[in-house]
Motif scaffolding. Structure first.
Motif, PDB file in Angstrom:
ATOM      1  N   CYS A 285       0.833  -1.212   0.000  1.00  0.00           N
ATOM      2  CA  CYS A 285       0.000   0.000   0.000  1.00  0.00           C
ATOM      3  C   CYS A 285       0.862   1.255   0.000  1.00  0.00           C
ATOM      4  O   CYS A 285       0.552   2.231  -0.690  1.00  0.00           O
ATOM      5  N   GLN A 286       1.972   1.231   0.751  1.00  0.00           N
ATOM      6  CA  GLN A 286       2.882   2.382   0.768  1.00  0.00           C
ATOM      7  C   GLN A 286       3.459   2.634  -0.618  1.00  0.00           C
ATOM      8  O   GLN A 286       3.545   3.776  -1.066  1.00  0.00           O
ATOM      9  N   MET A 287       3.882   1.577  -1.285  1.00  0.00           N
ATOM     10  CA  MET A 287       4.459   1.733  -2.621  1.00  0.00           C
ATOM     11  C   MET A 287       3.417   2.253  -3.611  1.00  0.00           C
ATOM     12  O   MET A 287       3.711   3.142  -4.411  1.00  0.00           O
ATOM     13  N   LEU A 288       2.194   1.730  -3.546  1.00  0.00           N
ATOM     14  CA  LEU A 288       1.153   2.172  -4.466  1.00  0.00           C
ATOM     15  C   LEU A 288       0.754   3.622  -4.203  1.00  0.00           C
ATOM     16  O   LEU A 288       0.514   4.386  -5.129  1.00  0.00           O
ATOM     17  N   GLU A 289       0.703   4.002  -2.937  1.00  0.00           N
ATOM     18  CA  GLU A 289       0.390   5.383  -2.584  1.00  0.00           C
ATOM     19  C   GLU A 289       1.485   6.322  -3.110  1.00  0.00           C
ATOM     20  O   GLU A 289       1.192   7.388  -3.662  1.00  0.00           O
ATOM     21  N   GLY A 290       2.729   5.914  -2.981  1.00  0.00           N
ATOM     22  CA  GLY A 290       3.837   6.709  -3.510  1.00  0.00           C
ATOM     23  C   GLY A 290       3.781   6.824  -5.023  1.00  0.00           C
ATOM     24  O   GLY A 290       4.110   7.870  -5.591  1.00  0.00           O
ATOM     25  N   ALA A 291       3.358   5.758  -5.687  1.00  0.00           N
ATOM     26  CA  ALA A 291       3.256   5.775  -7.150  1.00  0.00           C
ATOM     27  C   ALA A 291       2.172   6.746  -7.609  1.00  0.00           C
ATOM     28  O   ALA A 291       2.307   7.392  -8.652  1.00  0.00           O
ATOM     29  N   ILE A 292       1.099   6.868  -6.825  1.00  0.00           N
ATOM     30  CA  ILE A 292       0.042   7.826  -7.161  1.00  0.00           C
ATOM     31  C   ILE A 292       0.614   9.238  -7.102  1.00  0.00           C
ATOM     32  O   ILE A 292       0.408  10.047  -8.004  1.00  0.00           O
ATOM     33  N   MET A 293       1.349   9.509  -6.036  1.00  0.00           N
ATOM     34  CA  MET A 293       1.939  10.846  -5.891  1.00  0.00           C
ATOM     35  C   MET A 293       2.952  11.117  -7.004  1.00  0.00           C
ATOM     36  O   MET A 293       3.020  12.229  -7.519  1.00  0.00           O
ATOM     37  N   ALA A 294       3.715  10.110  -7.396  1.00  0.00           N
ATOM     38  CA  ALA A 294       4.686  10.293  -8.482  1.00  0.00           C
ATOM     39  C   ALA A 294       3.974  10.551  -9.808  1.00  0.00           C
ATOM     40  O   ALA A 294       4.446  11.334 -10.628  1.00  0.00           O
ATOM     41  N   ALA A 295       2.828   9.905 -10.019  1.00  0.00           N
ATOM     42  CA  ALA A 295       2.087  10.078 -11.273  1.00  0.00           C
ATOM     43  C   ALA A 295       1.507  11.480 -11.384  1.00  0.00           C
ATOM     44  O   ALA A 295       1.330  11.992 -12.493  1.00  0.00           O
ATOM     45  N   THR A 296       1.230  12.118 -10.266  1.00  0.00           N
ATOM     46  CA  THR A 296       0.658  13.465 -10.324  1.00  0.00           C
ATOM     47  C   THR A 296       1.659  14.488 -10.853  1.00  0.00           C
ATOM     48  O   THR A 296       1.263  15.569 -11.261  1.00  0.00           O
ATOM     49  N   ALA A 297       2.932  14.153 -10.884  1.00  0.00           N
ATOM     50  CA  ALA A 297       3.944  15.080 -11.406  1.00  0.00           C
ATOM     51  C   ALA A 297       3.765  15.321 -12.900  1.00  0.00           C
ATOM     52  O   ALA A 297       4.223  16.329 -13.424  1.00  0.00           O
ATOM     53  N   ASN A 298       3.089  14.425 -13.604  1.00  0.00           N
ATOM     54  CA  ASN A 298       2.911  14.554 -15.051  1.00  0.00           C
ATOM     55  C   ASN A 298       1.554  15.128 -15.443  1.00  0.00           C
ATOM     56  O   ASN A 298       1.227  15.174 -16.624  1.00  0.00           O
ATOM     57  N   LEU A 299       0.767  15.559 -14.487  1.00  0.00           N
ATOM     58  CA  LEU A 299      -0.574  16.035 -14.810  1.00  0.00           C
ATOM     59  C   LEU A 299      -0.577  17.326 -15.629  1.00  0.00           C
ATOM     60  O   LEU A 299      -1.533  17.620 -16.326  1.00  0.00           O
ATOM     61  N   ASP A 300       0.497  18.091 -15.549  1.00  0.00           N
ATOM     62  CA  ASP A 300       0.539  19.350 -16.279  1.00  0.00           C
ATOM     63  C   ASP A 300       0.998  19.185 -17.733  1.00  0.00           C
ATOM     64  O   ASP A 300       0.952  20.128 -18.505  1.00  0.00           O
ATOM     65  N   THR A 301       1.414  17.985 -18.112  1.00  0.00           N
ATOM     66  CA  THR A 301       1.898  17.741 -19.467  1.00  0.00           C
ATOM     67  C   THR A 301       0.969  16.754 -20.155  1.00  0.00           C
ATOM     68  O   THR A 301       0.753  15.650 -19.667  1.00  0.00           O
ATOM     69  N   ASP A 302       0.424  17.168 -21.280  1.00  0.00           N
ATOM     70  CA  ASP A 302      -0.450  16.273 -22.031  1.00  0.00           C
ATOM     71  C   ASP A 302       0.339  15.555 -23.114  1.00  0.00           C
ATOM     72  O   ASP A 302       0.100  14.395 -23.392  1.00  0.00           O
ATOM     73  N   ARG A 303       1.314  16.260 -23.699  1.00  0.00           N
ATOM     74  CA  ARG A 303       2.087  15.672 -24.784  1.00  0.00           C
ATOM     75  C   ARG A 303       3.462  16.323 -24.805  1.00  0.00           C
ATOM     76  O   ARG A 303       3.586  17.524 -24.687  1.00  0.00           O
ATOM     77  N   ALA A 304       4.502  15.497 -24.931  1.00  0.00           N
ATOM     78  CA  ALA A 304       5.871  16.003 -25.044  1.00  0.00           C
ATOM     79  C   ALA A 304       6.567  15.167 -26.110  1.00  0.00           C
ATOM     80  O   ALA A 304       6.838  13.997 -25.895  1.00  0.00           O
ATOM     81  N   ALA A 305       6.806  15.769 -27.253  1.00  0.00           N
ATOM     82  CA  ALA A 305       7.392  15.070 -28.404  1.00  0.00           C
ATOM     83  C   ALA A 305       6.501  13.878 -28.743  1.00  0.00           C
ATOM     84  O   ALA A 305       5.334  14.053 -29.029  1.00  0.00           O
ATOM     85  N   VAL A 306       7.010  12.659 -28.655  1.00  0.00           N
ATOM     86  CA  VAL A 306       6.209  11.491 -28.984  1.00  0.00           C
ATOM     87  C   VAL A 306       5.486  10.925 -27.766  1.00  0.00           C
ATOM     88  O   VAL A 306       4.658  10.044 -27.888  1.00  0.00           O
ATOM     89  N   TRP A 307       5.807  11.441 -26.593  1.00  0.00           N
ATOM     90  CA  TRP A 307       5.191  10.938 -25.360  1.00  0.00           C
ATOM     91  C   TRP A 307       3.830  11.584 -25.163  1.00  0.00           C
ATOM     92  O   TRP A 307       3.675  12.796 -25.247  1.00  0.00           O
ATOM     93  N   ILE A 308       2.812  10.784 -24.939  1.00  0.00           N
ATOM     94  CA  ILE A 308       1.463  11.262 -24.623  1.00  0.00           C
ATOM     95  C   ILE A 308       1.071  10.646 -23.292  1.00  0.00           C
ATOM     96  O   ILE A 308       1.178   9.438 -23.108  1.00  0.00           O
ATOM     97  N   ARG A 309       0.642  11.482 -22.381  1.00  0.00           N
ATOM     98  CA  ARG A 309       0.329  10.982 -21.046  1.00  0.00           C
ATOM     99  C   ARG A 309      -0.929  10.131 -21.053  1.00  0.00           C
ATOM    100  O   ARG A 309      -1.851  10.355 -21.837  1.00  0.00           O
ATOM    101  N   ASN A 310      -0.960   9.160 -20.177  1.00  0.00           N
ATOM    102  CA  ASN A 310      -2.127   8.320 -19.967  1.00  0.00           C
ATOM    103  C   ASN A 310      -3.087   9.110 -19.084  1.00  0.00           C
ATOM    104  O   ASN A 310      -2.840   9.306 -17.902  1.00  0.00           O
ATOM    105  N   ARG A 311      -4.175   9.557 -19.641  1.00  0.00           N
ATOM    106  CA  ARG A 311      -5.115  10.406 -18.903  1.00  0.00           C
ATOM    107  C   ARG A 311      -5.765   9.688 -17.727  1.00  0.00           C
ATOM    108  O   ARG A 311      -6.263  10.329 -16.818  1.00  0.00           O
TER     109      ARG A 311
END
Length: 171
Positions: free
Chosen positions: A108-134
């Motif tokens: 649960c600690q690892m999954l909770e940390g992964a949620i917080m890490a995923a929020t770092a990409n919320l401001d980027t929708d697309r960067a070059a060929v990378w498209i965020r998983n909405r």
């Protein structure tokens, strides 16, 4: 080392979060490649009784409010049968059950940390060929919630008020 996961595990909150985000590198790995940390299992963690930090985390992951340190007041957890049973169960696990509960808490600690890490990409929708998983944060939160419910099921305790849906009434 002591942390929320206790002395026996040797992992701190930072180690667990780093492992969850996939940014941990193996010290022996000189190429700099990311080496994923295997998820904790009952076979890989200590079977000693849960320490206070782990008990607090278990309560939180199970959706129960903070217990507090005083045995007084009308709002005390001691006035609710399921809270008291939850506390008794957590403090009286067999060694193998302690290891399994500890593995659930660490997951649960690892999954909770992964949620917080995923929020770092919320401001980027697309960067070059990378498209965020909405749906990444939602998907991660759903997985995190599933593991929290599995911890409740393992301990035979109904999910607490913090884990039930908003507006849901249980009689």
């Amino acid at each position: 080392m002591t942390g929320a996961t206790g002395e026996a595990t040797g992992m701190t909150d930072t180690d667990t979060t780093t492992a969850a985000s996939g940014s941990a590198t193996d010290a022996a790995n000189t190429t700099g490649a990311i080496t994923p940390t295997p998820p904790p299992t009952a076979a890989t963690v200590a079977d000693t009784p849960l320490v206070d930090g782990e008990l607090a985390q278990a309560r939180r992951y199970m959706g129960y409010p903070a217990m507090g340190s005083q045995d007084s007041g009308m709002q005390s957890w001691r006035f609710f049968r399921v809270y008291g049973f939850n506390e008794w169960r957590l403090r009286n696990l067999a060694p193998a059950e302690c290891a399994q509960a500890r593995a659930f808490i660490m997951q649960c600690q690892m999954l909770e940390g992964a949620i917080m890490a995923a929020t770092a990409n919320l401001d980027t929708d697309r960067a070059a060929v990378w498209i965020r998983n909405r749906t990444e944060v939602t998907d991660r939160f759903t997985l995190y919630t599933r593991w929290r419910v599995q911890l409740c099921n393992f301990l035979g305790i109904p999910p607490g008020p913090g884990l039930r849906g908003v507006g849901e009434i249980v009689i």
